[in-house]
Design a protein around this motif. Structure first.
Motif, mmCIF file in Angstrom:
data_model
loop_
_atom_site.group_PDB
_atom_site.id
_atom_site.type_symbol
_atom_site.label_atom_id
_atom_site.label_comp_id
_atom_site.label_asym_id
_atom_site.label_seq_id
_atom_site.Cartn_x
_atom_site.Cartn_y
_atom_site.Cartn_z
ATOM 1 N N SER A 56 46.735 48.336 36.816
ATOM 2 C CA SER A 56 46.264 47.823 38.103
ATOM 3 C C SER A 56 47.389 47.067 38.796
ATOM 4 C CB SER A 56 45.026 46.935 37.928
ATOM 5 O OG SER A 56 45.317 45.802 37.193
ATOM 6 N N ASP B 24 49.377 47.287 31.757
ATOM 7 C CA ASP B 24 48.324 47.392 32.765
ATOM 8 C C ASP B 24 48.737 48.313 33.907
ATOM 9 O OD1 ASP B 24 46.065 46.916 34.266
ATOM 10 O OD2 ASP B 24 46.214 44.746 34.102
ATOM 11 N N LYS C 171 40.764 38.839 43.354
ATOM 12 C CA LYS C 171 41.568 39.781 42.555
ATOM 13 C C LYS C 171 42.316 40.787 43.423
ATOM 14 C CE LYS C 171 41.721 38.982 38.203
ATOM 15 N NZ LYS C 171 42.983 38.725 37.531
ATOM 16 N N ASP D 146 42.083 47.441 43.806
ATOM 17 C CA ASP D 146 43.082 46.385 43.913
ATOM 18 C C ASP D 146 43.741 46.463 45.287
ATOM 19 O OD1 ASP D 146 44.978 48.401 43.880
ATOM 20 O OD2 ASP D 146 45.629 48.023 41.830
ATOM 21 N N SER E 105 45.275 37.902 32.405
ATOM 22 C CA SER E 105 43.842 37.931 32.086
ATOM 23 C C SER E 105 43.647 38.573 30.722
ATOM 24 C CB SER E 105 43.079 38.759 33.132
ATOM 25 O OG SER E 105 43.248 38.212 34.405
ATOM 26 N N LEU F 254 40.048 49.377 39.820
ATOM 27 C CA LEU F 254 40.223 48.471 38.681
ATOM 28 C C LEU F 254 39.236 48.873 37.587
ATOM 29 C CD1 LEU F 254 40.373 45.214 40.833
ATOM 30 C CD2 LEU F 254 42.285 46.204 39.569
ATOM 31 N N THR G 269 38.652 44.933 35.123
ATOM 32 C CA THR G 269 38.622 43.582 35.668
ATOM 33 C C THR G 269 37.191 43.065 35.806
ATOM 34 O OG1 THR G 269 40.683 44.029 36.830
ATOM 35 C CG2 THR G 269 39.395 42.147 37.589
#
Lengths: 254, 254
Positions: free
Chosen positions: A120, A118, A217, B190, A160, B196, B199
């Motif tokens: 992010s 990921d 988030k 983020d 997630s 993102l 998400t």
């Protein structure tokens, strides 16, 4: 009547490689006047990214040379070939590659998009991997918390994951220690005395999912404390979140 | 810091066909000294079985005549042919039939074992179906609660579904009203300002899953109240849990 509560922990600094995450959590708890003291009945849920960062499970894209297979997949799915190479390096097998989505089975056995790799919350030009051994990470963090505080709360590491058939992601347990990841009611009875044949609760995943609702988030709050679910916490570290994985031979969707 | 709490509601009687479930919930709330008063910020999660029972979505096995297809599937998967017929009646398509497991896509579009048809918590010789229109059931219950109390909490109807690749079940949302079932962060940033891309939180399913942890499976407590997640509750009923379903054409696991 049963009741529980989940609260995010504020004040945790940005986590860097080699840092003592347990110590930082204890310091943040001490500094937060609204936080309850740690106890053996609590559960701490930790977003995997801070575990990965503290363990150095991070890859710089600059240093990655894509293989011919990565180049081909990247072209087909319109992705960065270096990122695809990182995904392949984390995977045992590609489960689906379609619609710009790469779903693989990781070396741990998790089936998820991009092997859990990921961008992010990562630094520019870097990708965050899943921890190499998330159950081991959970056990280590629990042992360190116990050494620092005398308390051994249940520890759960979450990520997630998308799901087949349903939109959106839910957090699931990728590692845990001191938590029963599955609650097996098969063979026990319902309220009318009928034997339950299929009831087998994925407690670990439900705990991971609820923790994600206790933070925004973009809030930089990777740690959530849960009070009231002590019935799922055990002194023993238990089987870990690996127990949640269905063996490929028994799976109807691989 | 974000925080929420979930509490099961005690004192609800066994639900029979045609009963005013909203009224019974309000009465149970009034009789429970530990229960908070209803508010527009709360979420009520209700196990689908009490909805199905109140709506008469129940089938007596005695009255079912299995088709040749049901007889064949029942023989192959070692099941009661009448129960298989009930499952087929609730399904658009069989997704998998193997290892004694029948996974179908229901007329609503849910992919789950046995089309959600279940014998646990049912009377002897009966099977409980999913509500015909769970989002409609959630809207009706919410409207009735508002009429009785002046408050319109978010209402979510849950069922336990198995998952691909992972052991155990988690509760998911099969109907909802006044709750955003998905929280879309795609395109937002983020904590470090990075956009993102993926998400997209399945809030409805996470809420369903957590509610199941606030009751024991044999506790006869089908209703759970959640305080602290008012940011997901809206005055409008919203799109319902149907929004959580991925269209078959876009799904990689059908």
């Amino acid at each position: 009547v049963t009741s529980f509560a989940a609260t995010s922990l504020s004040g945790l600094p940005e986590i860097r490689r080699g840092e003592d995450l347990a110590k930082l959590i204890v310091q943040a708890l001490d500094a937060d006047p609204s936080a309850k003291a740690l106890s053996d009945e609590q559960i701490l849920v930790i977003a995997h990214k801070v575990i990965s960062k503290s363990e150095g499970a991070v890859v710089a894209l600059d240093g990655v040379t894509p293989s011919p297979r990565a180049l081909e997949l990247a072209r087909e799915q319109d992705k960065d070939p270096r990122a695809v190479q990182v995904v392949l390096d984390q995977s045992q097998e590609i489960v689906r590659a379609a619609n710009g989505v790469l779903i693989t089975r990781t070396h741990h056995g998790f089936v998820c998009a991009n092997a859990g790799v990921d961008a992010s919350n990562a630094a520019a030009g870097e990708l965050i991997l899943l921890p190499r051994d998330p159950d081991g990470s959970a056990r280590s963090l629990r042992a360190r918390l116990q050494k620092l505080t005398g308390c051994a709360p249940g520890v759960l590491i979450s990520d997630s994951f998308g799901r087949a058939w349903r939109h959106g992601q839910c957090d699931v347990a990728i590692g845990c220690a001191g938590i029963a990841p599955l609650d097996d009611w098969r063979g026990r009875s319902d309220s009318s005395g009928r034997v339950l044949h299929a009831t087998w609760l994925a407690v670990g995943d439900a705990i991971a999912g609820l923790a994600d609702l206790a933070r925004a988030k973009n809030s930089s709050e990777p740690v959530v404390l849960i009070d009231g679910l002590g019935r799922f916490v055990s002194e023993q570290d238990g089987p870990g979140a690996g127990a949640l994985l269905r063996a490929p031979a028994e799976d109807l969707f691989l």
